[in-house]
Design an enzyme around this catalytic site. Structure first.
Site, PDB file in Angstrom:
ATOM      1  N   TRP A  76      18.838 -37.172 -56.030  1.00  0.00           N
ATOM      2  CA  TRP A  76      19.394 -36.614 -57.271  1.00  0.00           C
ATOM      3  C   TRP A  76      19.734 -37.827 -58.125  1.00  0.00           C
ATOM      4  CZ3 TRP A  76      24.031 -36.330 -60.116  1.00  0.00           C
ATOM      5  CH2 TRP A  76      24.162 -35.223 -60.947  1.00  0.00           C
ATOM      6  N   ASN A 100      22.579 -42.298 -49.866  1.00  0.00           N
ATOM      7  CA  ASN A 100      23.329 -41.387 -50.749  1.00  0.00           C
ATOM      8  C   ASN A 100      24.592 -42.126 -51.160  1.00  0.00           C
ATOM      9  OD1 ASN A 100      21.490 -39.511 -49.956  1.00  0.00           O
ATOM     10  ND2 ASN A 100      22.929 -38.250 -48.792  1.00  0.00           N
TER      11      ASN A 100
END
Ligand code: AGP
Length: 611
Positions: A76, A100
């Protein structure tokens, strides 16, 4: 947000990684990639693709990856747009990483590395990790040591999985403020950013703590702190089944999760109601009557849908326990210098247990001396682990980005809490408690009967799917339900919707009303029923089209509303749990008629792990 999956074993890694990535799709992502160590070539091969996972799957079909050690990632975008070169995994030298989180000093580290002649192939902060770890891998240093040394140089948050061409038997993983779980198998070990990603492979998990690192080989998992201190941690068996994280014949996870609400509520109540319903048992909350009497105030912190549950909680706790409650948006809390102290109990509500804003608010509350109780759906996630007391909701894995069953079980848990505090502070008699708990215990069956009305709700959704704006109105304890109905509609259908306390309409929003703006009103027969009826009449007089949630045999609303959706009668304290269900189904069917991506709406992520 981003998702990580990895395996070290003896079977082919790529299918396990693709399966895990598919189960992580719900977190929201815009590109994906895989890295598998080819045992013959002793080289890690990488495939990456922008967009949905199907693009990566097509690439994999054309370029199969052989090998039993690998890592995968759904990204993302934070640093650099979604593209193939910015997708993870990132490789430099011998080292491949997926990450992440956010590396705060990446620009400074990048500059230093560039000065030493390093060339970067992406705009991401993550690539810096690959460069740093490769530098530390010199001279046959074990990968776990190289990772630990590299991590000392970084500032920021990370969940990290690392492979090295030259050390093909191992994977090293580490975490700081981003979730990471280790899954244990027979002759194989795995890693993922959350439990559902690995449920098809194992139910035995070790939950890593912040600033811990684990070395995974096919037959062992060795955990240590970043400074090298060995850590002994037992595995936990998770009682979620793999089927719970699948669609089970429903078109979308959201639809399945709406339908699971009777069961989710029943599970959340199991073992918590005293047999005679005069009190509740909250075993995981070590607060006796004296402690409850010692608090001056409760401050609830949460975001989005969980914040709406908190607003319902204010009505419940103030109403039943006569204790003042403030409800704060976690994203605002610590920036307004909150007046919090040891006499306050801070209640953090979060489905995922990983929301960065809620976690930060909780930490700020602790710093100021308050005790923290969290209400959470995900076992061992960051928020419960940072709390003094935890009440788990037992909704089961929630995969759809739009929260539904978690919301309902959060409200149920807040009602349990309100009864417990009311009883402990002698503000609620046994008889009063019984009334509320009887109504709560009857709610799963009432929800079941409500689901039978789906066909009617779908008809209404079809009639209004073309609208561009909606207003949701309600009063009192149902006002947060108006907010929640509006949020559900806007996040999955992209239609503008606002929730308002009905009494506020004449102070401004009534100007918006014409025949093009549907008004959804929660008009159940409770203490604000008459007042709400007057507000509805005002709306109707201005040409508004009204969809009303009513109780059976309601004649008065029927004379005003264009459509009525009936919900069973219950006590006002239980109403929000029933009233929200038709609003969830309305939002779902409007979105489905409009063909949006219901489970993964644009721009949204399931766990919002960045501030
Ligand atoms: C809910 O439908 C939303 N997707 C969102 O508002 C969510 O409730 C919010 O991000 C908080 O998440 P949490 O409950 O996992 O902390």
């Amino acid at each position: 947000m981003c998702g990580i999956v990895g395996i070290v074993g003896s079977r082919s890694a790529a299918p396990v990684l693709m399966d895990g990535l598919a189960r992580l799709e719900y977190r929201g992502y815009d590109s994906a990639g895989l890295a598998v160590l080819d045992p013959r070539a002793k080289k890690i091969k990488i495939l990456r693709a922008a967009g949905k996972l199907r693009n990566l799957a097509a690439l994999l079909e054309e370029n199969p990856l052989a090998g039993s050690v690998g890592i995968g990632h759904t990204r993302w975008a934070t640093h650099g747009p979604p593209s193939e070169e910015n997708a993870h995994p990132h490789k430099f030298g011998r080292v491949v990483v997926v990450h992440n989180g956010i590396l705060e000093n990446h620009a400074q580290l990048r500059k230093q590395l560039e000065k030493r002649g390093h060339q970067f192939s992406s705009q991401t902060d993550t690539e810096v990790f690959a460069h740093l770890i490769d530098l530390e891998c010199q001279g046959r240093r074990p990968l776990e040591l190289a990772v630990a040394r590299a991590l000392k140089k970084v500032k920021g948050t990370y969940a990290l999985a690392v492979l090295c061409d030259h050390q093909p038997d191992r994977m090293v993983v580490a975490r700081k403020a981003s979730p990471l779980v280790v899954g244990l198998g027979e002759g194989e070990n795995m890693v993922a950013s959350d439990v559902p990603a690995l449920l098809a492979q194992t139910r035995d998990f070790i939950f890593l703590e912040d600033e811990e690192l684990a070395l995974l080989t096919a037959n062992k998992v060795k955990i240590q702190t970043l400074s090298g201190k060995p850590v002994k941690r037992d595995a936990k068996r998770v009682n979620w089944s793999p089927l719970m994280a699948e669609k089970g014949g429903h078109k979308h996870f959201m639809h399945k999760e709406i339908h699971e609400q009777p069961r989710a509520l029943a599970d959340t109540l199991t073992g918590r109601l005293m047999a005679d319903h005069t009190d509740v048992r909250l075993d995981s909350v070590a607060l006796g009557a004296r402690a409850w009497k010692g608090f001056n105030r409760i401050v609830i912190v949460a975001c989005g849908t969980s914040w709406h549950a908190g607003l319902v909680g204010k009505f419940l706790i103030e109403g039943l326990a006569r204790m003042p409650v403030e409800v704060d948006l976690a994203s605002e809390f610590r920036y307004r210098k909150p007046l919090i102290g040891p006499k306050d109990l801070v209640v953090a509500i979060s489905q995922s247990g990983e929301t960065a804003d809620t976690l930060a608010a909780l930490q700020e509350a602790k710093r100021l001396g308050a005790q923290v109780l969290s209400i959470c759906n995900v076992l061992e996630s960051s928020i419960p682990r940072a709390s003094d007391h935890v009440l788990y909701t037992h909704a089961g894995p929630e995969i759809g980005v739009a929260s539904t069953k978690a919301f309902l079980t959060q409200i149920a848990t807040l009602l349990l809490l309100a009864v417990r505090i009311g009883r402990a502070r002698s503000m609620l008699s046994a008889e009063q408690a019984r009334k509320h708990l009887n109504a709560l215990a009857a709610a799963p069956e009432q929800l079941e009967s409500l689901l039978n009305q789906e066909a009617k709700i779908k008809q209404v959704a079809r009639a209004y799917a073309g609208a561009r704006d909606f207003l949701y109105i309600a009063r009192g304890i149902n006002y947060p339900i108006a907010l929640e109905g509006a949020l559900k509609l806007k996040e999955i259908s992209y239609i503008h919707a606002e929730g308002y306390p009905a009494g506020e309409m004449k102070h401004g929003p009534i100007a918006l009303i014409d025949e093009h703006v549907p008004i959804v009103a929660v008009a159940t027969r409770n203490s604000s029923y008459d007042k709400l009826l007057s507000n509805l009449a005002e709306v109707k007089a201005r040409g508004g089209r009204v969809i009303a949630i009513v109780n059976p045999r309601d004649r008065r609303v029927k004379t005003i509303a264009d459509h009525v959706l009936t919900v069973p009668r219950t006590l006002e304290t239980v109403e929000p749990m029933l009233n929200v269900l038709p609003l969830q189904l309305l939002a779902y069917h409007v979105a489905d008629f409009n063909g949006t991506d219901v489970d993964q709406p644009r721009n949204l992520a399931k766990s919002v792990t960045v501030e």
